[in-house]
Design a protein around this motif. Structure first.
Motif, PDB file in Angstrom:
ATOM      1  N   VAL A 302     -30.409  20.260 -74.972  1.00 26.87           N
ATOM      2  CA  VAL A 302     -30.131  21.650 -74.396  1.00 26.87           C
ATOM      3  C   VAL A 302     -30.829  21.458 -72.849  1.00 26.87           C
ATOM      4  O   VAL A 302     -30.039  22.077 -72.055  1.00 26.87           O
ATOM      5  N   LEU A 303     -31.790  20.798 -72.627  1.00 29.56           N
ATOM      6  CA  LEU A 303     -32.565  21.048 -71.269  1.00 29.56           C
ATOM      7  C   LEU A 303     -31.312  20.214 -70.176  1.00 29.56           C
ATOM      8  O   LEU A 303     -31.284  20.546 -69.493  1.00 29.56           O
ATOM      9  N   ARG A 304     -30.960  19.205 -70.456  1.00 31.33           N
ATOM     10  CA  ARG A 304     -30.143  18.292 -70.017  1.00 31.33           C
ATOM     11  C   ARG A 304     -28.834  19.170 -69.587  1.00 31.33           C
ATOM     12  O   ARG A 304     -28.300  19.429 -68.500  1.00 31.33           O
ATOM     13  N   GLU A 305     -28.264  19.750 -70.515  1.00 29.60           N
ATOM     14  CA  GLU A 305     -27.151  20.635 -70.351  1.00 29.60           C
ATOM     15  C   GLU A 305     -27.435  21.952 -69.367  1.00 29.60           C
ATOM     16  O   GLU A 305     -26.614  22.174 -68.428  1.00 29.60           O
ATOM     17  N   ALA A 306     -28.497  22.308 -69.624  1.00 36.42           N
ATOM     18  CA  ALA A 306     -29.125  23.634 -68.740  1.00 36.42           C
ATOM     19  C   ALA A 306     -29.058  23.180 -67.356  1.00 36.42           C
ATOM     20  O   ALA A 306     -28.659  23.695 -66.423  1.00 36.42           O
ATOM     21  N   GLY A 307     -29.701  21.980 -67.129  1.00 36.72           N
ATOM     22  CA  GLY A 307     -29.828  21.577 -65.803  1.00 36.72           C
ATOM     23  C   GLY A 307     -28.667  21.333 -64.926  1.00 36.72           C
ATOM     24  O   GLY A 307     -28.252  21.395 -63.592  1.00 36.72           O
ATOM     25  N   THR A 308     -27.476  20.503 -65.962  1.00 38.87           N
ATOM     26  CA  THR A 308     -26.214  20.483 -65.210  1.00 38.87           C
ATOM     27  C   THR A 308     -25.556  21.794 -65.163  1.00 38.87           C
ATOM     28  O   THR A 308     -24.772  21.812 -64.004  1.00 38.87           O
ATOM     29  N   SER A 320     -36.671  28.213 -63.548  1.00 39.35           N
ATOM     30  CA  SER A 320     -37.766  28.084 -64.123  1.00 39.35           C
ATOM     31  C   SER A 320     -37.563  27.664 -65.653  1.00 39.35           C
ATOM     32  O   SER A 320     -36.406  28.163 -66.216  1.00 39.35           O
ATOM     33  N   ILE A 321     -38.279  26.742 -66.136  1.00 38.30           N
ATOM     34  CA  ILE A 321     -38.337  26.167 -67.398  1.00 38.30           C
ATOM     35  C   ILE A 321     -39.451  26.372 -68.120  1.00 38.30           C
ATOM     36  O   ILE A 321     -40.556  25.985 -67.393  1.00 38.30           O
ATOM     37  N   GLU A 322     -39.504  27.021 -69.294  1.00 42.26           N
ATOM     38  CA  GLU A 322     -40.702  27.347 -69.907  1.00 42.26           C
ATOM     39  C   GLU A 322     -40.637  27.046 -71.395  1.00 42.26           C
ATOM     40  O   GLU A 322     -39.686  27.413 -72.078  1.00 42.26           O
ATOM     41  N   LEU A 323     -41.497  26.393 -72.062  1.00 41.40           N
ATOM     42  CA  LEU A 323     -41.658  25.756 -73.401  1.00 41.40           C
ATOM     43  C   LEU A 323     -42.903  26.457 -74.082  1.00 41.40           C
ATOM     44  O   LEU A 323     -44.000  26.411 -73.386  1.00 41.40           O
ATOM     45  N   SER A 324     -42.711  26.988 -75.200  1.00 42.33           N
ATOM     46  CA  SER A 324     -43.759  27.693 -75.894  1.00 42.33           C
ATOM     47  C   SER A 324     -43.691  27.355 -77.227  1.00 42.33           C
ATOM     48  O   SER A 324     -42.599  27.336 -77.931  1.00 42.33           O
ATOM     49  N   ARG A 325     -44.789  27.456 -78.111  1.00 39.16           N
ATOM     50  CA  ARG A 325     -44.685  27.207 -79.513  1.00 39.16           C
ATOM     51  C   ARG A 325     -45.595  28.318 -80.354  1.00 39.16           C
ATOM     52  O   ARG A 325     -46.903  28.799 -79.671  1.00 39.16           O
ATOM     53  N   HIS A 326     -44.907  29.099 -81.195  1.00 34.75           N
ATOM     54  CA  HIS A 326     -45.425  30.151 -81.772  1.00 34.75           C
ATOM     55  C   HIS A 326     -45.096  29.705 -83.271  1.00 34.75           C
ATOM     56  O   HIS A 326     -44.185  29.771 -83.986  1.00 34.75           O
ATOM     57  N   ASP A 327     -46.536  29.473 -84.028  1.00 32.60           N
ATOM     58  CA  ASP A 327     -46.510  29.035 -85.369  1.00 32.60           C
ATOM     59  C   ASP A 327     -45.366  28.092 -85.932  1.00 32.60           C
ATOM     60  O   ASP A 327     -45.741  26.859 -85.298  1.00 32.60           O
ATOM     61  N   ASP A 328     -44.241  28.275 -86.487  1.00 33.87           N
ATOM     62  CA  ASP A 328     -43.387  27.335 -86.920  1.00 33.87           C
ATOM     63  C   ASP A 328     -42.097  27.350 -86.197  1.00 33.87           C
ATOM     64  O   ASP A 328     -40.944  26.833 -86.652  1.00 33.87           O
ATOM     65  N   GLU A 329     -42.253  27.705 -84.971  1.00 32.20           N
ATOM     66  CA  GLU A 329     -40.924  27.542 -84.029  1.00 32.20           C
ATOM     67  C   GLU A 329     -41.437  27.309 -82.543  1.00 32.20           C
ATOM     68  O   GLU A 329     -42.481  27.762 -81.891  1.00 32.20           O
ATOM     69  N   VAL A 330     -40.692  26.653 -82.100  1.00 31.92           N
ATOM     70  CA  VAL A 330     -40.552  26.087 -80.367  1.00 31.92           C
ATOM     71  C   VAL A 330     -39.469  26.749 -79.913  1.00 31.92           C
ATOM     72  O   VAL A 330     -38.510  26.498 -80.282  1.00 31.92           O
ATOM     73  N   VAL A 334     -34.739  28.625 -70.027  1.00 30.78           N
ATOM     74  CA  VAL A 334     -34.270  28.320 -68.771  1.00 30.78           C
ATOM     75  C   VAL A 334     -33.750  29.470 -68.030  1.00 30.78           C
ATOM     76  O   VAL A 334     -32.537  29.961 -68.436  1.00 30.78           O
ATOM     77  N   THR A 335     -34.438  29.703 -66.766  1.00 30.97           N
ATOM     78  CA  THR A 335     -33.889  30.820 -66.364  1.00 30.97           C
ATOM     79  C   THR A 335     -33.491  30.507 -64.759  1.00 30.97           C
ATOM     80  O   THR A 335     -34.350  29.806 -64.060  1.00 30.97           O
ATOM     81  N   GLY A 372     -27.320  38.629 -61.577  1.00 34.89           N
ATOM     82  CA  GLY A 372     -27.125  37.276 -60.667  1.00 34.89           C
ATOM     83  C   GLY A 372     -27.945  36.365 -61.565  1.00 34.89           C
ATOM     84  O   GLY A 372     -28.263  35.171 -60.826  1.00 34.89           O
ATOM     85  N   LEU A 373     -28.819  36.535 -62.649  1.00 32.96           N
ATOM     86  CA  LEU A 373     -29.873  35.751 -63.410  1.00 32.96           C
ATOM     87  C   LEU A 373     -28.919  35.120 -64.525  1.00 32.96           C
ATOM     88  O   LEU A 373     -28.482  35.813 -65.282  1.00 32.96           O
ATOM     89  N   PHE A 374     -29.149  33.927 -64.762  1.00 32.29           N
ATOM     90  CA  PHE A 374     -28.595  33.238 -65.724  1.00 32.29           C
ATOM     91  C   PHE A 374     -29.809  33.019 -66.796  1.00 32.29           C
ATOM     92  O   PHE A 374     -30.723  32.231 -66.389  1.00 32.29           O
TER      93      PHE A 374
END
Length: 384
Positions: A302-308, A320-330, A334-335, A372-374
Motif C-alpha cells: 500500500v505504501l509503495r502504491e501511495a507513493g507512486t 505525510s505518512i503516519e503509522l499507528s497501532r491501537h490494540d489489535d489493529e495497525v 498517507v496524506t 485539494g488533499l488526498f
C-alpha cells in the motif's frame, strides 16, 4: 559483476567530485580568514586585535560548518538547524568584534559581509538567502556610515565580492547537490523496483502453491477413500502425492531464489527519500514498533502504491505518512496536497487491487479527496 564494477567506479568519481566541491568551498573560508585579517595589521589597540581575531576565527569556523553541511545530505535536519543558528550568532557577533578593526584604513567588516553574501544561497531557500543578503548589505552600509569610511566602498566590497563568491562556490555546491539528488532518486527507484519484483515473486509462489496443494489435497482424499476398496490404486495415488509434494518443493526453491522478506521500515525510508528527491516535503511518523510479516507486507504494498500515486497523479508539495497501532489493529495514513480533481478510486487500478487483497486478510483500504488533499487510510488486524 559488470554492474558492480560500474557502480564502484561511479562512487569513486563521486568522491573526487565531492573533494573538488569542498576545495571550492574552502576558498570562501580562506577569503574570510585572509581579507578581514588585514585589518588586524592596521590596528594598534591590543584589545581590538584580540576581539577582532576571535571574531574572524569564530565566524570562519561557523561558515565552514554550514558550507560543509550544504554538501552533506546525510546530516540530520536538527544538525542543520544548529549549524545555521551558530552561523547567525557568529555573524551577529562579528559586527562589534571586527567592525572597528583598521579604523578608516581598511573596510574590515565589508569583507565579512561579502562572505555572508557569498554563503547565503547555501543556507536555505530563496527567501532565506534574500533576507540574509539584504541584511548583510544593510549592516555593511551602516558600518561604513558609522566608521566614517566610504559608504560606496563598503557596499562595492560586500556586494561585488559576495557575488563573486557565489559564482565560485555556489555553482559547485548547486551542481553537487543536483548530482546527489539524481543519484539518490535513481538508487531509490532501483530498490523500489527490486522490492516490487520480490512481491511479484511472492504472489507467483502463492498462486503456484495454491494450485499444487489443491491437487495434493484432492489426491490425498482420494487415496484415503480407496484404501479399503482398492489398495493398489490407493498406493499409486499416495505415490503421486509424494511426487507432487517433491515437485512443489523444487518449484518453490526456484521461484523464491534470492527472495527476501519485505522490511516495512526500509520501505518507509525508500518512499520518503524518493518523494524528497522529487522536491516533495515528506514527514514520517511511525509508532508501531516491530510488526508481523503478514501485516508488514500488505502495508508495504500500500505504501509503495501511495507513493507512486503522489508522484504520478498529483502536484504535491508535501506528503505525510503516519503509522499507528491501537490494540489489535495497525493503521497507516498517507496524506498529500495537490490532489487531482478526480474521484480517488480512479487514481490507479492498483488501489482497487490492493483493497481486494487487504480484504482477504481482514484489512481495509479507504481513499478520499477533499479541498485539494488526498488521504489514503489502510488498516490491518494484528493477531500477535
Amino acid at each position: 559483476m559488470r554492474r558492480t564494477t560500474i557502480t564502484g567506479v561511479f562512487q569513486q568519481r563521486l568522491r573526487w567530485v565531492r573533494v573538488a566541491t569542498l576545495g571550492s568551498l574552502a576558498t570562501a573560508v580562506l577569503m574570510t580568514l585572509i581579507m578581514p585579517s588585514i585589518g588586524l595589521g592596521r590596528e594598534t589597540d591590543p584589545l581590538r586585535i584580540a576581539l577582532g581575531a576571535t571574531g574572524i576565527l569564530v565566524f570562519a569556523a561557523a561558515q565552514a560548518a554550514v558550507l560543509y553541511a550544504a554538501v552533506t545530505p546525510s546530516l540530520t535536519q536538527a544538525v542543520h538547524r544548529r549549524l545555521l543558528a551558530g552561523f547567525a550568532t557568529a555573524a551577529a557577533l562579528s559586527i562589534p568584534m571586527t567592525a572597528p578593526l583598521g579604523g578608516g584604513d581598511w573596510r574590515t567588516w565589508a569583507w565579512v559581509g561579502a562572505s555572508i553574501v557569498g554563503t547565503a544561497p547555501l543556507l536555505g531557500g530563496r527567501a532565506t538567502a534574500g533576507a540574509v543578503i539584504a541584511a548583510a548589505v544593510a549592516v555593511s552600509g551602516a558600518v561604513g556610515w558609522w566608521s566614517g569610511g566610504s559608504l560606496v566602498e563598503y557596499l562595492v566590497i560586500t556586494v561585488g565580492f559576495g557575488v563573486m563568491t557565489i559564482g565560485v562556490t555556489g555553482l559547485h555546491a548547486w551542481l553537487w547537490n543536483i548530482l546527489i539528488a539524481t543519484q539518490e532518486e535513481h538508487s531509490a527507484q532501483e530498490r523500489l523496483t527490486a522490492a516490487r519484483e520480490r512481491l511479484r515473486f511472492g504472489r507467483d509462489v502463492h498462486d503456484l502453491l495454491g494450485h499444487t496443494l489443491s491437487v495434493i489435497a484432492l489426491k490425498a482424499e482420494l487415496a484415503e477413500r480407496l484404501v479399503s476398496v482398492d489398495a493398489a490404486r490407493a498406493e499409486r495415488e499416495a505415490a503421486d502425492v509424494r511426487l507432487l509434494a517433491a515437485s512443489a518443493l523444487a518449484d518453490l526453491r526456484k521461484a523464491v531464489h534470492g527472495y527476501r522478506t519485505v522490511d516495512l521500515r526500509g520501505e518507509l525510508d525508500e518512499v520518503s527519500r524518493v518523494l524528497r528527491s522529487s522536491g516533495i516535503r515528506c514527514t514520517v511518523t511511525d509508532r508501531t514498533g516491530d510488526l508481523p510479516v503478514d501485516v508488514a507486507v500488505p502495508l508495504s504494498m500500500v505504501l509503495r502504491e501511495a507513493g507512486t500515486n503522489v508522484l504520478r497523479h498529483s502536484t504535491a508539495s508535501w506528503c505525510s505518512i503516519e503509522l499507528s497501532r491501537h490494540d489489535d489493529e495497525v493503521r497507516m495514513t498517507v496524506t498529500n496536497d495537490g490532489a487531482a480533481a478526480v474521484r480517488p478510486d480512479r487514481h490507479s487500478s492498483g488501489l482497487r487491487g490492493l483493497r481486494e487483497r487487504l480484504a482477504e486478510t481482514g484489512g481495509t483500504l479507504d481513499v478520499r479527496a477533499d479541498g485539494g488533499l488526498f488521504v489514503l487510510e489502510s488498516a490491518m488486524p494484528v493477531t500477535s
